[in-house]
Design an enzyme around this catalytic site. Structure first.
Site, mmCIF file in Angstrom:
data_model
loop_
_atom_site.group_PDB
_atom_site.id
_atom_site.type_symbol
_atom_site.label_atom_id
_atom_site.label_comp_id
_atom_site.label_asym_id
_atom_site.label_seq_id
_atom_site.Cartn_x
_atom_site.Cartn_y
_atom_site.Cartn_z
ATOM 1 N N HIS A 43 -4.003 -4.874 0.813
ATOM 2 C CA HIS A 43 -3.218 -6.044 2.495
ATOM 3 C C HIS A 43 -3.377 -7.334 1.758
ATOM 4 O O HIS A 43 -4.406 -8.173 1.799
ATOM 5 C CB HIS A 43 -4.899 -5.333 3.263
ATOM 6 N N CYS A 66 0.916 -1.196 0.159
ATOM 7 C CA CYS A 66 -0.265 -0.156 -0.154
ATOM 8 C C CYS A 66 0.823 1.605 -0.215
ATOM 9 O O CYS A 66 1.334 1.294 -1.392
ATOM 10 C CB CYS A 66 -0.939 0.060 1.076
ATOM 11 N N GLU A 107 -2.472 -9.732 4.714
ATOM 12 C CA GLU A 107 -2.877 -10.432 5.306
ATOM 13 C C GLU A 107 -3.986 -10.236 6.101
ATOM 14 O O GLU A 107 -4.522 -11.051 6.921
ATOM 15 C CB GLU A 107 -2.117 -9.186 6.467
#
Length: 427
Positions: free
Chosen positions: A399, A315, A401
């Site tokens: 993202h 990001c 995760e």
């Protein structure tokens, strides 16, 4: 208070399906009840309303005023309004430092039914300016719930509003782009004053990273809890990683640790020379809030590290890599915020559903030769990933995760491990 009696008459009719006990079954039985109520001419302001009334306003810079009900903290706050299309995971969203300076509007209408707990925090505090939702759940029903959403926000001094038309605001943001707004529960402030506040504040060109980054280096050791771990492969060789905290989420660190990395988290202003002295196997440039061009010190740090060790940008880290490579970034109309954005991996052809949260993007046409666009956002065609094999660089604009969001992109951590392994073998 004076009251007037009310008489109610209940008539019990004979049943066609029972044998009457009376010799006169056709005669109805009459019961009379007497009760009292407030007189019709009682003052209406003396009657206590059992529901909450509108006590808050969201004033947007376009001049629109949205009446709402407040929860959480009270006061007046200014921020950029963005909408998030995630269906679940509002606690992870609240604690994502990338939302600093913003009001998050949830397009999913019903929020708060799972409460909050102590396991889903993604940072040490809430950094966003406020939360805008359609319907606030009146109860919680999750076994991990520790407190209600309203109490949670109040304790952290975060404003929230509900009973507002989030669909209409979302359509306005999609049409006009992200707007600056003011949330207020203060009736002493006029609409004109709040409108002036919204038009005199800007988020572009502001360094928001320094306010969310850690202040001193520290080691991170926590892995993904075994209850939530889904990676089947066993950890191999351990790699030393330095993670720059531009607003890093805890689950990014947990996923790296689960892949066997030994992690040192450093502040956003940590000198590149000190990082290189630590002789890491790789460097992670994390997610973070705001305008990447507003943090030239971070761009310079990235420049000094490129080519010396393998790097992975997520990001904000992806955007800083683009700038460090000589490219440019631009502010998107309303950004990408949600856990359901489709991305195509151009190397494999696979489509992954990703979690995203950013308002800026890298212009791929501004990048030098040798830099490869590896991922593309299928909603608007924007650059969602880069690689520069000659300098051991990889990055993604979303993202991996999955907090909150799907696990499709978790392979990015494995690719970072493989990149560090190749470089170490060929050193």
């Amino acid at each position: 208070m004076a009251t007037a009696p009310i008489s109610l008459t209940l008539v019990k009719a004979p049943s066609a399906f029972s044998v009457p006990k009376s010799q006169n079954p056709s005669k109805p039985r009459v019961f009379t009840l007497r009760c009292s109520s407030a007189t019709a001419n009682a003052a209406p302001d003396l009657a206590e309303r059992p529901w909450k009334t509108s006590d808050a306003r969201l004033v947007l810079e376009d001049g629109s005023i949205w009446r709402a009900k407040s929860f959480g903290a009270s006061g007046t706050q200014v921020g950029e309004v963005v909408f998030n299309t995630s269906l679940t995971g509002y606690q992870e969203i609240l604690t994502d430092p990338s939302y600093a300076g913003q009001f998050v509007l949830m397009t999913n209408p019903h929020i708060g039914n799972t409460g909050v707990n102590f396991d889903d925090e993604e940072s040490r505090q809430c950094f966003l300016g406020g939360l805008v939702i359609r319907s606030l759940s009146i109860s919680t029903s999750n076994y991990r719930c520790a407190e209600t959403l309203g109490d949670y926000l109040a304790e952290r001094n975060i404003m929230g509003i509900y009973d507002v038309d989030t669909r209409a605001i979302t359509r306005r943001l999609r049409q006009d782009g992200s707007l600056i707004g003011v949330l207020s529960t203060e009736e002493t402030k006029t609409d004109e004053e709040l409108l002036e506040m919204s038009r005199s504040w800007d988020i572009v060109g502001v360094d928001l990273i320094s306010g969310v980054s850690c202040k001193t280096p520290h080691e991170w050791v926590d892995k993904t809890n075994s209850e939530w771990e889904f990676k089947n492969s066993k950890d191999g060789e351990a790699f030393r990683v330095v993670a720059y905290d531009f607003g890093i989420k805890h689950n990014i660190l947990r996923r790296l640790a689960s892949y066997g990395c030994k992690i040192t988290v450093v502040p956003s202003t940590w000198p590149a020379s000190e990082t290189l002295k630590m002789k890491p196997d790789g460097v992670l440039f994390s997610n973070g809030p705001g305008d990447p061009s507003a943090v030239p010190y971070a761009v310079e740090t990235v420049k000094e590290i490129l080519g010396k060790v393998p790097v992975f940008g997520i990001c904000m880290g992806h955007q800083l890599l683009g700038l460090a490579l000589g490219g440019t970034t631009f502010k998107m109309k309303f950004g990408h915020h949600g856990g359901n954005h489709p991305v195509r991996n151009l190397r494999t052809g696979h489509v992954e559903i990703s979690a995203q949260n950013h308002n800026y993007a890298v212009d791929p046409t501004s990048l030098p030769d040798g830099v490869e666009v590896t991922h593309v956002n299928l909603n608007d065609g924007s650059c969602a990933g880069l690689a520069y094999p000659a300098r051991n660089i990889m990055s993604i604009q979303y993202h991996p995760e999955a907090s909150p969001g799907p696990h499709d992109s978790d392979y990015a951590f494995r690719e970072f491990i493989e990149l560090m392994k190749r470089v170490k073998v060929n050193a």
